[in-house]
Design a protein around this motif. Structure first.
Motif, PDB file in Angstrom:
ATOM      1  N   VAL A  46      36.351 -26.504 -28.507  1.00 10.65           N
ATOM      2  CA  VAL A  46      35.734 -27.262 -27.418  1.00 10.65           C
ATOM      3  C   VAL A  46      35.095 -26.246 -26.453  1.00 10.65           C
ATOM      4  N   PRO A  47      33.820 -26.432 -26.097  1.00 10.49           N
ATOM      5  CA  PRO A  47      33.127 -25.401 -25.326  1.00 10.49           C
ATOM      6  C   PRO A  47      33.400 -25.436 -23.828  1.00 10.49           C
ATOM      7  N   VAL A  48      33.413 -24.269 -23.241  1.00  9.24           N
ATOM      8  CA  VAL A  48      33.396 -24.071 -21.796  1.00  9.24           C
ATOM      9  C   VAL A  48      32.111 -23.332 -21.482  1.00  9.24           C
ATOM     10  N   ALA A  49      31.259 -23.938 -20.647  1.00  7.05           N
ATOM     11  CA  ALA A  49      29.931 -23.386 -20.367  1.00  7.05           C
ATOM     12  C   ALA A  49      29.179 -23.115 -21.670  1.00  7.05           C
ATOM     13  N   ASN A  72      44.004 -20.939 -24.964  1.00 13.16           N
ATOM     14  CA  ASN A  72      44.226 -20.442 -23.607  1.00 13.16           C
ATOM     15  C   ASN A  72      42.953 -19.790 -23.075  1.00 13.16           C
ATOM     16  N   PHE A  73      42.736 -19.980 -21.785  1.00  9.01           N
ATOM     17  CA  PHE A  73      41.547 -19.442 -21.136  1.00  9.01           C
ATOM     18  C   PHE A  73      42.019 -18.484 -20.047  1.00  9.01           C
ATOM     19  N   LEU A  74      41.608 -17.228 -20.177  1.00  9.25           N
ATOM     20  CA  LEU A  74      42.097 -16.185 -19.282  1.00  9.25           C
ATOM     21  C   LEU A  74      40.925 -15.369 -18.759  1.00  9.25           C
ATOM     22  N   VAL A  75      40.687 -15.446 -17.455  1.00 10.71           N
ATOM     23  CA  VAL A  75      39.625 -14.665 -16.824  1.00 10.71           C
ATOM     24  C   VAL A  75      40.175 -13.286 -16.470  1.00 10.71           C
ATOM     25  N   GLY A  76      39.435 -12.257 -16.807  1.00  6.18           N
ATOM     26  CA  GLY A  76      39.878 -10.899 -16.491  1.00  6.18           C
ATOM     27  C   GLY A  76      40.346 -10.122 -17.693  1.00  6.18           C
ATOM     28  N   GLY A  77      40.497 -10.807 -18.829  1.00  5.09           N
ATOM     29  CA  GLY A  77      40.851 -10.118 -20.062  1.00  5.09           C
ATOM     30  C   GLY A  77      42.286  -9.641 -20.113  1.00  5.09           C
ATOM     31  N   MET A 106      40.003 -28.456 -18.983  1.00  2.73           N
ATOM     32  CA  MET A 106      38.703 -28.079 -19.535  1.00  2.73           C
ATOM     33  C   MET A 106      37.635 -28.067 -18.441  1.00  2.73           C
ATOM     34  N   LEU A 107      37.618 -29.107 -17.607  1.00  2.00           N
ATOM     35  CA  LEU A 107      36.615 -29.202 -16.553  1.00  2.00           C
ATOM     36  C   LEU A 107      36.787 -28.082 -15.521  1.00  2.00           C
ATOM     37  N   GLU A 108      38.029 -27.727 -15.228  1.00  2.00           N
ATOM     38  CA  GLU A 108      38.279 -26.660 -14.267  1.00  2.00           C
ATOM     39  C   GLU A 108      37.839 -25.303 -14.826  1.00  2.00           C
ATOM     40  N   CYS A 109      38.112 -25.056 -16.107  1.00  2.00           N
ATOM     41  CA  CYS A 109      37.643 -23.816 -16.729  1.00  2.00           C
ATOM     42  C   CYS A 109      36.121 -23.757 -16.746  1.00  2.00           C
ATOM     43  N   ASN A 110      35.513 -24.888 -17.040  1.00  2.00           N
ATOM     44  CA  ASN A 110      34.049 -24.957 -17.022  1.00  2.00           C
ATOM     45  C   ASN A 110      33.514 -24.595 -15.635  1.00  2.00           C
ATOM     46  N   ARG A 111      34.190 -25.099 -14.599  1.00  2.63           N
ATOM     47  CA  ARG A 111      33.774 -24.792 -13.225  1.00  2.63           C
ATOM     48  C   ARG A 111      33.889 -23.291 -12.940  1.00  2.63           C
ATOM     49  N   ILE A 112      34.999 -22.693 -13.339  1.00  3.96           N
ATOM     50  CA  ILE A 112      35.230 -21.279 -13.069  1.00  3.96           C
ATOM     51  C   ILE A 112      34.149 -20.413 -13.717  1.00  3.96           C
ATOM     52  N   VAL A 113      33.815 -20.704 -14.977  1.00  2.00           N
ATOM     53  CA  VAL A 113      32.808 -19.908 -15.674  1.00  2.00           C
ATOM     54  C   VAL A 113      31.425 -20.127 -15.073  1.00  2.00           C
ATOM     55  N   LEU A 114      31.082 -21.382 -14.771  1.00  2.00           N
ATOM     56  CA  LEU A 114      29.759 -21.674 -14.232  1.00  2.00           C
ATOM     57  C   LEU A 114      29.535 -21.023 -12.869  1.00  2.00           C
ATOM     58  N   GLU A 115      30.605 -20.838 -12.115  1.00  2.00           N
ATOM     59  CA  GLU A 115      30.461 -20.179 -10.810  1.00  2.00           C
ATOM     60  C   GLU A 115      30.008 -18.728 -10.942  1.00  2.00           C
ATOM     61  N   PHE A 136      28.537 -27.962 -11.691  1.00  2.00           N
ATOM     62  CA  PHE A 136      29.639 -27.765 -12.627  1.00  2.00           C
ATOM     63  C   PHE A 136      29.496 -28.640 -13.868  1.00  2.00           C
ATOM     64  N   THR A 137      28.289 -28.666 -14.401  1.00  2.00           N
ATOM     65  CA  THR A 137      28.001 -29.464 -15.587  1.00  2.00           C
ATOM     66  C   THR A 137      27.428 -28.577 -16.684  1.00  2.00           C
ATOM     67  N   SER A 138      27.919 -28.766 -17.907  1.00  2.00           N
ATOM     68  CA  SER A 138      27.378 -28.095 -19.088  1.00  2.00           C
ATOM     69  C   SER A 138      26.772 -29.141 -20.009  1.00  2.00           C
ATOM     70  N   ILE A 139      25.489 -29.004 -20.272  1.00  2.00           N
ATOM     71  CA  ILE A 139      24.802 -29.863 -21.221  1.00  2.00           C
ATOM     72  C   ILE A 139      24.601 -29.056 -22.499  1.00  2.00           C
TER      73      ILE A 139
END
Length: 355
Positions: free
Chosen positions: A26-29, A108-113, A227-236, A289-292
């Motif tokens: 499932v995609p994020v951004a 799992n989605f982890l920002v910062g590696g 999923m929506l929150e991760c999408n928001r974080i990446v799009l920012e 915060f939308t990914s098309i």
């Protein structure tokens, strides 16, 4: 050091989407969650990766291939049924050999590696190092209790009265000692070999199991709101880029990415937003915060804080928000009796409509 990436499981909390698609894809951004994990492993200097697959194994293979696009060498290890995280280690014994490895849950989605985690482990040489993060509601997670030097002295799974607010993140580093542990434990009440039981076995026998606190943002992407929150974080964090076509009647503000082949006509786009390749946006409003996804069509519609996957169309709909729309879905307005909703909905779907 090798890595074991877990990309099986049923994804029941994201149904009906995961009836036909792997939850890790499932995609994020507009990029699958699994790709972020693979990139984190590569950036930490790990190139040899075993991927545990389940019922959606073929889809995962097609998405990842031989791993060369990520700078990795990938081997696939099928799991006949979701029999637990420790069972994944058990069946990967031949691939892992006798060297330490990272175990990474692919959803799992982890920002910062994880570079800091890997370097810390290599410097100290613990028998296991577990990634932890502070959470507001630890009773819903696996929780670690720490000793004075940061060593893990106890683990609890969703405790009624947590002894700490430190939840176990889905990233671990193990020495070869874990192989004896996963062979020694028995299935839990739900019939699975639990990795927390294997870690507990190490602790009970005097092995040094250490903690490492997450320095960045972490989410388990098992639910819609995650999923929506991760999408928001990446799009920012996206930088505005327009590679597609935007006509003079359209208004674009903020961080907006329009990928190649996409067309925007007579529309308002307020970032952060990603519009995928060959998508078409006509006489519509796309809010923050939308990914098309690629090849989508949005016409005479309004969408914000949502994820729309590849090949779907949204036409003639006044407002969609906080939504995840799957692949090749048709969402359209209707004419007829006022205040009438006309729906065709699959099993396990969730729909919210104006009362």
């Amino acid at each position: 050091m090798k890595a074991l990436v877990l990309a099986g499981g049923k994804g029941t909390r994201l149904r009906p989407l995961t009836h036909t698609s792997a939850k890790q894809l499932v995609p994020v951004a507009n990029k699958p969650v699994l790709y972020y994990g693979l990139e984190a492993l590569r950036d930490a200097g790990i190139t040899s990766v075993g991927i545990i697959t389940g019922d959606t194994g073929q889809e995962v293979r097609e998405a990842v291939g031989d791993g060369s696009r990520f700078g990795l060498e990938v081997e696939y290890i099928p799991q006949e049924a979701p029999l637990g995280l420790a069972h994944c280690v058990l069946i990967a014994r031949e691939f892992l050999g006798d060297e330490p490895f990272v175990m990474y849950l692919g959803d799992n989605f982890l920002v910062g590696g994880i570079r800091d985690l890997v370097e810390s482990y290599q410097a100290a040489g613990h028998d296991a190092q577990i990634l932890l993060t502070r959470v507001a509601e630890p009773q819903f997670y696996g929780v670690a209790e720490l000793g004075p030097s940061g060593e893990i002295v106890g683990l609890e799974e969703k405790p009624e009265h947590p002894r700490s607010d430190l939840a176990i993140v889905g990233v671990y580093i193990f020495s070869p000692a874990i192989h004896e542990a996963v062979r020694a434990i028995s299935p839990s009440a739900r019939g699975e070999l639990e990795i927390t039981d294997a870690i507990g076995w190490l602790i009970e026998r005097g092995h040094h199991v250490h903690s490492h606190l997450v320095s960045g943002y972490w989410k388990d992407t098992g639910r819609l709101q995650d999923m929506l929150e991760c999408n928001r974080i990446v799009l920012e964090q996206v930088e505005p880029e327009v590679h597609g076509t935007v006509d003079g009647l359209s208004e674009i503000t903020g961080r907006v990415v329009v990928e190649r082949g996409a067309v925007v006509e007579n529309s308002v786009l307020r970032g952060p937003i990603v519009v995928g390749a060959n998508a078409k946006i006509v006489s519509s409003y796309i809010g923050p915060f939308t990914s098309i996804g690629p090849d989508c069509v949005v016409a005479d519609a309004e969408i914000e804080y949502s994820i729309v996957l590849d090949g779907s169309s949204v036409v003639g709909v006044s407002r969609i928000g906080h939504s995840l729309i799957g692949r090749n879905v048709e969402v359209s307005g209707t004419t007829g009796a006022p205040n009438t909703h006309q729906l065709m909905v699959g099993d396990h779907s969730k729909i919210k409509v104006q009362a």
